[in-house]
Design a protein around this motif. Structure first.
Motif, short mmCIF file in Angstrom:
data_model
loop_
_atom_site.label_atom_id
_atom_site.label_comp_id
_atom_site.label_asym_id
_atom_site.label_seq_id
_atom_site.Cartn_x
_atom_site.Cartn_y
_atom_site.Cartn_z
N ASP A 83 16.06 12.20 0.99
CA ASP A 83 15.50 11.09 1.77
C ASP A 83 13.99 11.08 1.57
OD1 ASP A 83 14.87 13.35 3.16
OD2 ASP A 83 15.33 12.54 5.13
N GLY A 84 13.40 9.91 1.76
CA GLY A 84 11.97 9.78 1.52
C GLY A 84 11.38 8.66 2.35
N ILE A 85 10.10 8.42 2.12
CA ILE A 85 9.38 7.37 2.83
C ILE A 85 8.53 6.61 1.81
CG2 ILE A 85 7.50 8.95 3.46
CD1 ILE A 85 7.25 7.30 6.07
N LEU A 86 8.55 5.28 1.94
CA LEU A 86 7.86 4.41 0.99
C LEU A 86 6.72 3.68 1.71
CD1 LEU A 86 8.05 3.18 -1.93
CD2 LEU A 86 9.40 1.35 -0.91
N TYR A 87 5.58 3.61 1.06
CA TYR A 87 4.42 2.90 1.61
C TYR A 87 4.13 1.69 0.71
CZ TYR A 87 3.69 7.22 4.22
OH TYR A 87 3.85 8.30 5.06
N PHE A 88 4.11 0.51 1.31
CA PHE A 88 3.85 -0.70 0.54
C PHE A 88 2.96 -1.65 1.36
CE2 PHE A 88 7.45 -1.81 3.13
CZ PHE A 88 7.27 -3.16 3.44
N GLN A 89 2.51 -2.72 0.69
CA GLN A 89 1.62 -3.68 1.32
C GLN A 89 1.87 -5.06 0.71
OE1 GLN A 89 -2.54 -2.90 0.61
NE2 GLN A 89 -3.17 -3.89 2.51
N VAL A 90 1.87 -6.08 1.58
CA VAL A 90 2.04 -7.45 1.11
C VAL A 90 0.70 -7.93 0.54
CG1 VAL A 90 2.57 -9.82 1.77
CG2 VAL A 90 3.86 -7.94 2.77
N THR A 91 0.71 -8.27 -0.73
CA THR A 91 -0.52 -8.73 -1.39
C THR A 91 -0.50 -10.23 -1.68
OG1 THR A 91 0.44 -8.14 -3.54
CG2 THR A 91 -0.94 -6.48 -2.44
N ASP A 92 0.67 -10.83 -1.75
CA ASP A 92 0.80 -12.28 -2.00
C ASP A 92 1.78 -12.86 -0.97
OD1 ASP A 92 1.18 -14.84 -2.92
OD2 ASP A 92 1.24 -14.26 -5.04
N PRO A 93 1.27 -13.41 0.14
CA PRO A 93 2.16 -13.92 1.19
C PRO A 93 3.12 -15.00 0.69
CG PRO A 93 -0.09 -13.72 1.99
CD PRO A 93 -0.14 -13.50 0.52
N MET A 94 2.69 -15.87 -0.23
CA MET A 94 3.56 -16.93 -0.70
C MET A 94 4.76 -16.36 -1.45
SD MET A 94 4.56 -19.04 -3.41
CE MET A 94 3.33 -19.01 -4.68
N ARG A 95 4.51 -15.39 -2.38
CA ARG A 95 5.62 -14.76 -3.08
C ARG A 95 6.51 -13.97 -2.13
NH1 ARG A 95 5.52 -14.26 -8.67
NH2 ARG A 95 3.68 -15.15 -9.70
N ALA A 96 5.90 -13.29 -1.14
CA ALA A 96 6.70 -12.53 -0.18
C ALA A 96 7.61 -13.46 0.63
CB ALA A 96 5.78 -11.75 0.75
N SER A 97 7.21 -14.72 0.78
CA SER A 97 8.02 -15.67 1.55
C SER A 97 9.13 -16.29 0.72
CB SER A 97 7.12 -16.79 2.09
OG SER A 97 6.11 -16.25 2.92
N TYR A 98 8.84 -16.57 -0.57
CA TYR A 98 9.79 -17.32 -1.38
C TYR A 98 10.34 -16.52 -2.57
CZ TYR A 98 7.57 -21.01 1.31
OH TYR A 98 7.07 -21.78 2.34
N GLY A 99 9.76 -15.35 -2.86
CA GLY A 99 10.24 -14.58 -3.99
C GLY A 99 11.53 -13.84 -3.70
N SER A 100 11.77 -13.49 -2.46
CA SER A 100 12.99 -12.76 -2.08
C SER A 100 13.37 -13.18 -0.67
CB SER A 100 12.76 -11.25 -2.14
OG SER A 100 13.87 -10.54 -1.64
N SER A 101 14.67 -13.20 -0.44
CA SER A 101 15.12 -13.56 0.91
C SER A 101 14.75 -12.50 1.93
CB SER A 101 16.65 -13.77 0.91
OG SER A 101 17.31 -12.57 0.51
N ASN A 102 14.66 -11.23 1.47
CA ASN A 102 14.26 -10.13 2.36
C ASN A 102 13.64 -9.05 1.49
OD1 ASN A 102 14.02 -7.96 4.13
ND2 ASN A 102 15.85 -8.56 5.28
N TYR A 103 12.32 -9.09 1.36
CA TYR A 103 11.65 -8.14 0.45
C TYR A 103 11.75 -6.70 0.94
CZ TYR A 103 7.68 -8.51 3.69
OH TYR A 103 6.88 -8.50 4.81
N ILE A 104 11.89 -6.49 2.25
CA ILE A 104 12.01 -5.12 2.76
C ILE A 104 13.33 -4.49 2.31
CG2 ILE A 104 12.23 -3.71 4.84
CD1 ILE A 104 10.28 -5.53 6.21
N THR A 105 14.41 -5.25 2.43
CA THR A 105 15.70 -4.75 1.96
C THR A 105 15.69 -4.53 0.45
OG1 THR A 105 16.83 -5.91 3.77
CG2 THR A 105 18.17 -5.22 1.87
N ALA A 106 15.04 -5.48 -0.26
CA ALA A 106 14.99 -5.36 -1.72
C ALA A 106 14.22 -4.11 -2.13
CB ALA A 106 14.34 -6.62 -2.30
N VAL A 107 13.09 -3.85 -1.50
CA VAL A 107 12.30 -2.67 -1.84
C VAL A 107 13.06 -1.40 -1.51
CG1 VAL A 107 10.23 -1.39 -1.23
CG2 VAL A 107 10.07 -3.82 -1.67
N THR A 108 13.76 -1.40 -0.39
CA THR A 108 14.53 -0.21 0.01
C THR A 108 15.63 0.10 -0.99
OG1 THR A 108 14.08 -0.67 2.35
CG2 THR A 108 15.89 0.82 1.86
#
Length: 305
Positions: A83-108
Motif C-alpha cells: 500500500d502507498g500514498i500518492l501526492y498530486f496537484q490539479v494544474t489545468d482545471p479545464m482538463r481536470a473537468s473534461y478530460g476524465s469523468s473522475n480523475y481521482i479514481t483514474a489516478v488511483t
C-alpha cells in the motif's frame, strides 16, 4: 407597491446569483448554456444568472491520496501486500473537468496498475532495497498519463511491503543464520590474529635474544683478543728488556746467576715433595755444564736477531 417589492426581490436574487467569490488556491469552471465559458480565478467574479453556471470547483493545493492496499507478485513468484500514498496537484482545471469523468479514481487505478507492473520486474529482495526506484517509476508512469487529466503527480511513497508469513519466517531464519555466520567469522579472525600476534612476539623475542647472545660473544672474543694481545705485548717487552740487559757489561753473569737460582729453586721444590724421587747428580760440574748450555742458547738467539 406590491409590484415594486416583487421587482426588488427579483433584482436581489439576480444580483446574488451574478456575484461569485472564488477562494484562494481554487479554480471554478464556468459554463454558459452547457458549454465551457472560462475558468474563474480567486477573487470577486461576476456571471450572468440563469445563463452561466459554476459546473466544477477544483482545489489547486497538493492533495494526498491514499492508494488502497493490493497484492503484487514479484519476479520470483512471491506475493506482496503493498500500500502507498500518492501526492498530486490539479494544474489545468479545464482538463481536470473534461478530460476524465473522475480523475481521482483514474489516478488511483493507474497507481495500482503501475505498481504491480514495476514490482513484477523485481525479485523479492530487490523490492525492499529499491523503494526509491519503485516510487520514481510509478510517478513517471502515472504522470505521463495524468497530463491529459490536468493533474500533475508529484510523488509516490510506499507505506508498507508485507510478504506472506512463511516468507517472513524464512527471511528471519536467513538473517539469523547470516548473523551467526558473521559472528563465527569474526571469532575465527580474532583467533587467527591472536596466533599471528603470538608468533610475531615469539619471533621478535628470539631475534632479540640471538642478537644479544651474538653481541655478548663478540664482546667476549674482543675481550679475550685484547687480553692475549696485552699479554703478548708485555711478554715481548719483557724479553726485549732482558735482551737489552744482557748486552750491558755484566749482563751474562747476571743471567748465569739467575739461571743458577732457578735451577736451585727447582731442585728445592722437587726435594720438598715427598712423593717425588730425586736423583742428585754425582758431580756438581754437570750443573755448571747445564748453565753453560743455557747461556750458549741465549747467545745463539741474540746472534740470530
Amino acid at each position: 407597491m406590491g409590484f415594486a417589492i416583487v421587482l426588488f426581490v427579483i433584482a436581489a436574487i439576480f444580483v446574488a446569483k451574478s456575484i461569485k467569490i472564488v477562494p484562494q488556491q481554487h479554480a471554478w469552471i464556468k459554463e454558459r448554456l452547457g458549454k465551457y465559458a472560462g475558468t474563474l480565478s480567486p477573487g470577486l467574479k461576476f456571471i450572468i444568472p440563469f445563463v452561466d453556471r459554476i459546473a466544477y470547483k477544483h482545489s489547486l493545493k497538493e492533495i494526498p491520496l491514499d492508494v488502497p492496499s493490493q497484492v503484487c507478485i514479484t519476479r520470483d513468484n512471491t506475493q506482496l501486500q503493498v500500500d502507498g500514498i500518492l501526492y498530486f496537484q490539479v494544474t489545468d482545471p479545464m482538463r481536470a473537468s473534461y478530460g476524465s469523468s473522475n480523475y481521482i479514481t483514474a489516478v488511483t487505478q493507474l497507481a495500482q496498475t503501475s505498481l504491480r507492473s514495476v514490482i513484477g520486474k523485481l525479485e523479492l529482495d530487490k523490492t525492499f532495497e529499491e523503494r526509491d526506484m519503485i516510487n520514481a517509476q510509478v510517478v513517471s508512469a502515472i504522470d505521463e498519463a495524468a497530463l491529459n487529466w490536468g493533474v500533475k503527480v508529484l510523488r509516490y511513497e510506499i507505506k508498507d511491503l508485507t510478504p506472506p508469513a512463511e516468507i517472513l519466517r524464512a527471511m528471519q531464519a536467513q538473517i539469523t543464520a547470516e548473523r551467526e555466520k558473521r559472528a563465527l567469522i569474526a571469532a575465527s579472525e580474532g583467533r587467527r590474529q591472536e596466533q599471528i600476534n603470538i608468533a610475531t612476539g615469539e619471533r621478535e623475542a628470539f631475534i632479540a635474544r640471538s642478537e644479544g647472545e651474538k653481541q655478548a660473544a663478540i664482546n667476549q672474543a674482543q675481550g679475550e683478543a685484547a687480553a692475549i694481545t696485552a699479554v703478548a705485548d708485555a711478554t715481548a717487552q719483557a724479553i726485549e728488556r732482558v735482551a737489552q740487559a744482557i748486552q750491558h757489561p755484566g749482563g751474562e753473569q747476571a743471567v748465569q746467576l739467575k739461571v743458577a737460582e732457578r735451577a736451585v729453586d727447582a731442585y728445592g721444590k722437587l726435594a720438598s715433595d715427598a712423593t717425588t724421587t730425586l736423583v742428585v747428580p754425582s758431580n756438581m760440574t754437570e750443573v755448571s755444564a747445564l748453565i753453560t748450555s743455557a747461556m750458549k742458547m741465549i747467545q745463539t738467539g741474540q746472534r740470530g736477531q
